[in-house]
Design an enzyme around this catalytic site. Structure first.
Site, PDB file in Angstrom:
ATOM      1  CG  ASP A   1       7.018   4.303  -7.050  1.00 45.88           C
ATOM      2  OD1 ASP A   1       6.559   3.598  -6.123  1.00 45.88           O
ATOM      3  OD2 ASP A   1       7.886   3.907  -7.857  1.00 45.88           O
TER       4      ASP A   1
ATOM      5  CB  SER B   1     -36.307  -0.412   6.843  1.00 43.48           C
ATOM      6  OG  SER B   1     -37.191  -0.078   7.857  1.00 43.48           O
TER       7      SER B   1
ATOM      8  CE  LYS C   1     -37.964  -3.409  -0.166  1.00 46.78           C
ATOM      9  NZ  LYS C   1     -36.872  -4.221   0.193  1.00 46.78           N
TER      10      LYS C   1
HETATM   11  S1  IVH Z   1     -34.183   3.392  -0.238  1.00 48.67           S
HETATM   12  C1  IVH Z   1     -34.846   5.783   3.434  1.00 48.67           C
HETATM   13  N1  IVH Z   1     -34.322   2.146  -2.546  1.00 48.67           N
HETATM   14  O1  IVH Z   1     -34.940  -2.066   1.039  1.00 48.67           O
HETATM   15  C2  IVH Z   1     -34.859   4.907   2.250  1.00 48.67           C
HETATM   16  N2  IVH Z   1     -34.047   0.841  -0.595  1.00 48.67           N
HETATM   17  O2  IVH Z   1     -36.857  -2.043   3.229  1.00 48.67           O
HETATM   18  C3  IVH Z   1     -34.148   3.647   2.465  1.00 48.67           C
HETATM   19  N3  IVH Z   1     -33.883  -1.561  -1.028  1.00 48.67           N
HETATM   20  O3  IVH Z   1     -32.616  -1.475   3.583  1.00 48.67           O
HETATM   21  C4  IVH Z   1     -33.847   2.778   1.368  1.00 48.67           C
HETATM   22  N4  IVH Z   1     -34.066  -1.453  -3.207  1.00 48.67           N
HETATM   23  O4  IVH Z   1     -31.795  -2.589   1.466  1.00 48.67           O
HETATM   24  C5  IVH Z   1     -34.189   2.009  -1.216  1.00 48.67           C
HETATM   25  N5  IVH Z   1     -34.458   1.186  -4.667  1.00 48.67           N
HETATM   26  C6  IVH Z   1     -34.315   1.062  -3.347  1.00 48.67           C
HETATM   27  C7  IVH Z   1     -34.152  -0.193  -2.734  1.00 48.67           C
HETATM   28  C8  IVH Z   1     -34.026  -0.261  -1.340  1.00 48.67           C
HETATM   29  C9  IVH Z   1     -33.913  -2.252  -2.173  1.00 48.67           C
HETATM   30  C10 IVH Z   1     -33.743  -2.169   0.326  1.00 48.67           C
HETATM   31  C11 IVH Z   1     -32.700  -1.554   1.186  1.00 48.67           C
HETATM   32  C12 IVH Z   1     -33.371  -1.175   2.465  1.00 48.67           C
HETATM   33  C13 IVH Z   1     -34.618  -1.975   2.406  1.00 48.67           C
HETATM   34  C14 IVH Z   1     -35.727  -1.274   3.145  1.00 48.67           C
END
Ligand code: IVH
Length: 675
Positions: free
Chosen positions: A38, A83, A117
């Site tokens: 609220d 990516s 990753k």
């Molecule tokens: S940074 C500009 N950090 O990988 C930087 N991405 O291949 C963009 N991913 O779409 C992403 N772990 O889904 C980043 N520690 C991490 C990551 C990560 C997985 C994936 C994310 C991205 C893809 C790119």
């Protein structure tokens, strides 16, 4: 307060109230008391009284009950979600480090923030004045889908964080599912005869893209923050590592195995250490990401096309393990093909327990000389079905047994035949063989065919056992009473199944043809046949020569299609289906419709965030043709990650190749299509 500050507070309040409405009305899991609720509402009302011009129809002050759902609406990313480039070996990683130093004109070693990753799916979370207002998938990087309702159900996503009232910040990261949760969900799905997910990533993506947020709420998903997008009203730190620490302080989960490393040697050592820890983690990771730590350096390095120059994903090699072959069984497929499957001592490979490994066919067994009792090296890479790479001959036990092709079908006892020049052995039982019947029905019901929701393997086996279904058309004659009499079939499930069957009757000509399970006729060929002939009679009466006029149809396919329609029992099944009410709209003649009319595309590899079906549907909707093999006539090859032989062929024939970005551009603006 200034107008701008009032505005931010108003948005934050609305988001927060919606969050509570959602938890109260949809999830039945309120997290604050009525009095606290609220108080928030009162504050919003006061702000709206002060600024009546800001009152909107969807404000919580104007609505009652659950907040309106914006599920899956397109969402524009203010800063594109990019990516990462990949490195697959030490040389490639070393080259990356060299490029970074050259571009920065620096001799001394670079400091990187190393992170796992994550193997999940990327999302972006917008916080206005510290309140979660929107969650979106990555989509094509520029535009994603609104998944706010679903993300609101996740415990690992804070909906309030301690940020200034006038701030707006986008937190980015990955949604993953743990191995444990993945195994539990699949076990439950299997019990109910439903489809199981191939891997935790698909399970995470499937769970996030649920229409009903209560389903997402029941799926344990984790969010790991790895960076930020648009930032306003917050003083950014100087480094990526400091950002991660800040996000952690705010209440986000950030990778525990992150580390700042300086120089190539430390980076490589970290990569190997992380690789060793990989097996012990609760979720899948498929490499280490290295990001230049200093944000000022990142800015100088900038981006190329779809990826930053300041980061790289150094991938782990496909994981391999050694295990022992306990037995070999032969599975009978829809076309009667016998596939040998090795039952191995279960081992964890790449985060998933492997107990069955396909051996493809007898030739493969002979080539690799696999015997029962052998120690073998198995590999699993991403989505790929586990396979035996090699036998370790020095470990072969004395009592290892050769694998022999059974003379009789293990399912129905019919004779097994193997043509001299063919690797594949087949059961000759045809539809007499329950395995072939079961597989034929499963194929018929599958998503890309008639898409009969809820008709899983368990039900099909039961229907066959009880003689309720002998042929696919019998499915449409199932009676409610017969269904309810089955063990574990509640009235509700029976009604759901009958409902799905009713819905499935309305289909398309292409799906119908694919569902029939004609040898060598996959989805794309089925579509080509449907498009070319337009109606069933014309197709059924076509001779082999006419059939070969169809795109994608060569002599072998033509022979199979022709033979299929010549079989009286196949015609009976088709009549049965039509009598039961299966129907489809007459396909439009798309040849001269749509901006991509007259153009032919081939798809290969996987596109981020878009399935092959979706890509194919998008192209056909624009009037293009989608075929399965690259020829000189192909307009372009759309190649996602891991393109393979089609890519080689396109390059050889000089057929243009579109990557995921170019493809996204093409869909947005078809005039960019190659001639
Ligand atoms: S940074 C500009 N950090 O990988 C930087 N991405 O291949 C963009 N991913 O779409 C992403 N772990 O889904 C980043 N520690 C991490 C990551 C990560 C997985 C994936 C994310 C991205 C893809 C790119």
């Amino acid at each position: 307060m200034s107008d701008a500050a009032d505005r931010k507070r108003l948005e934050a309040l609305r988001a927060e109230i919606r969050q509570h409405d959602f938890r109260y009305y949809v999830l039945d899991r309120p997290t604050i008391s009525d009095a606290e609720y609220d108080a928030l509402m009162r504050e919003l009302q006061e702000l709206e009284q002060k600024h009546p011009e800001w009152v909107t129809r969807d404000s919580p002050t104007q609505t009652v009950g659950a907040p309106p759902s914006h599920a899956f609406e397109a969402v524009e990313h203010r800063v594109p979600m990019l990516s990462l480039d990949n490195a697959f070996d030490e040389d490639e990683f070393t080259a990356f480090d060299r490029r970074v130093r050259e571009r920065l004109g620096r001799d001394e070693p670079i400091t990187y923030q190393a992170e796992p990753k994550f193997d999940g799916l990327a999302i972006s979370l917008t916080y206005v004045g510290g309140t979660l207002t929107r969650a979106a998938t990555r989509g094509d990087g520029r535009q994603g889908e609104d998944v706010t309702d679903n993300v609101r159900t996740m415990d690992s996503v804070p909906y309030r964080v301690d940020l200034p009232g006038e701030s707006e910040i986008e937190v980015r990261g990955e949604v993953v599912m743990t191995h444990q949760a993945f195994a539990d969900i699949n076990r439950r799905a299997e019990k109910r005869g439903e489809k199981v997910f191939a891997n935790p990533r698909n399970a995470a993506a499937g769970s996030l893209r649920q229409k009903d947020p209560r389903v997402t709420a029941s799926r344990p998903l984790e969010f790991f923050a790895y960076g930020v997008g648009a930032v306003e009203g917050v003083e950014p730190p100087d480094t990526q590592s400091a950002w991660l620490d800040r996000l952690e302080e705010l209440g986000f989960t950030v990778a525990e195995h992150r580390r700042r490393v300086t120089g190539l040697e430390e980076a490589l050592a970290h990569y190997h250490e992380l690789g060793e820890k990989r097996d012990g983690l609760a979720f899948d990771i498929d490499g280490a990401v290295f990001k230049v730590d200093a944000l000022a350096d990142q800015k100088r390095l900038g981006f190329v096309a779809r990826a930053p120059r300041w980061a790289i994903a150094y991938k782990f090699p496909a994981e391999e393990k050694i295990t022992q072959v306990r037995d070999v069984e032969f599975q009978v497929g829809r076309t009667g093909a016998l596939t040998p499957v090795a039952r191995v001592e279960p081992v964890a490979v790449g985060g998933v327990t492997v107990a069955n490994v396909t051996l493809h066919n007898m030739d493969e067994i002979e080539r690799k000389d696999v015997r029962i009792g052998d120690w073998v090296r198995v590999r699993r890479a991403g989505d790929v079905i586990p396979e035996i790479i090699e036998v370790l001959p020095e470990k072969r036990p004395d009592d290892a047994r050769e694998i022999t092709l059974p003379e009789q079908c293990p399912e129905c006892g019919s004779e097994v035949m193997r043509d001299e020049d063919q690797a594949v052995a087949r059961c000759t039982g045809g539809l007499y063989c329950p395995a072939q019947r079961r597989e034929a029905i499963r194929h018929f019901a599958s998503r890309k065919a008639m898409d009969i929701d809820g008709l899983g393997e368990k039900w099909i086996s039961l229907f066959l056992e009880r003689d309720l279904v002998k042929r696919v058309d019998d499915l449409f004659r199932l009676e409610r009473d017969d269904l309810i009499a089955l063990p574990r079939m509640a009235a509700k499930s029976a009604d759901n199944l009958l409902d799905s069957l009713e819905k499935a009757k309305k289909t398309t000509f292409g799906r119908f043809l694919y569902a029939l399970g004609i040898r060598e006729v996959g989805e794309v060929t089925a579509q080509s046949l449907a498009r070319h002939f337009g109606d069933l009679d014309a197709l059924m009466n076509a001779d082999e020569e006419t059939l070969q006029e169809v795109e994608d149809v060569g002599p072998v396919v033509a022979r199979h299609v022709h033979a299929f329609f010549q079989q009286p029992h196949n015609r009976e099944v088709i009549d049965g289906l039509l009598e039961a009410g299966v129907h489809w709209p007459k396909p439009d003649k798309p040849a001269d419709k749509g901006p991509l009319a007259g153009k032919t595309f081939v798809l290969t590899g996987s596109l981020p965030e878009m399935t092959r079906d979706e890509a194919s549907d998008a192209l056909t909707a624009l009037g293009a043709k989608v075929t399965s093999s690259v020829s000189k006539k192909t307009t372009a090859l759309v190649a996602g990650e891991a393109g393979g032989s089609k890519l080689d062929r396109a390059e050889k024939l000089g057929v243009p190749v579109l990557d995921a970005d170019a493809f996204a551009r093409l869909l947005e603006d078809p005039s960019t299509a190659p001639d």
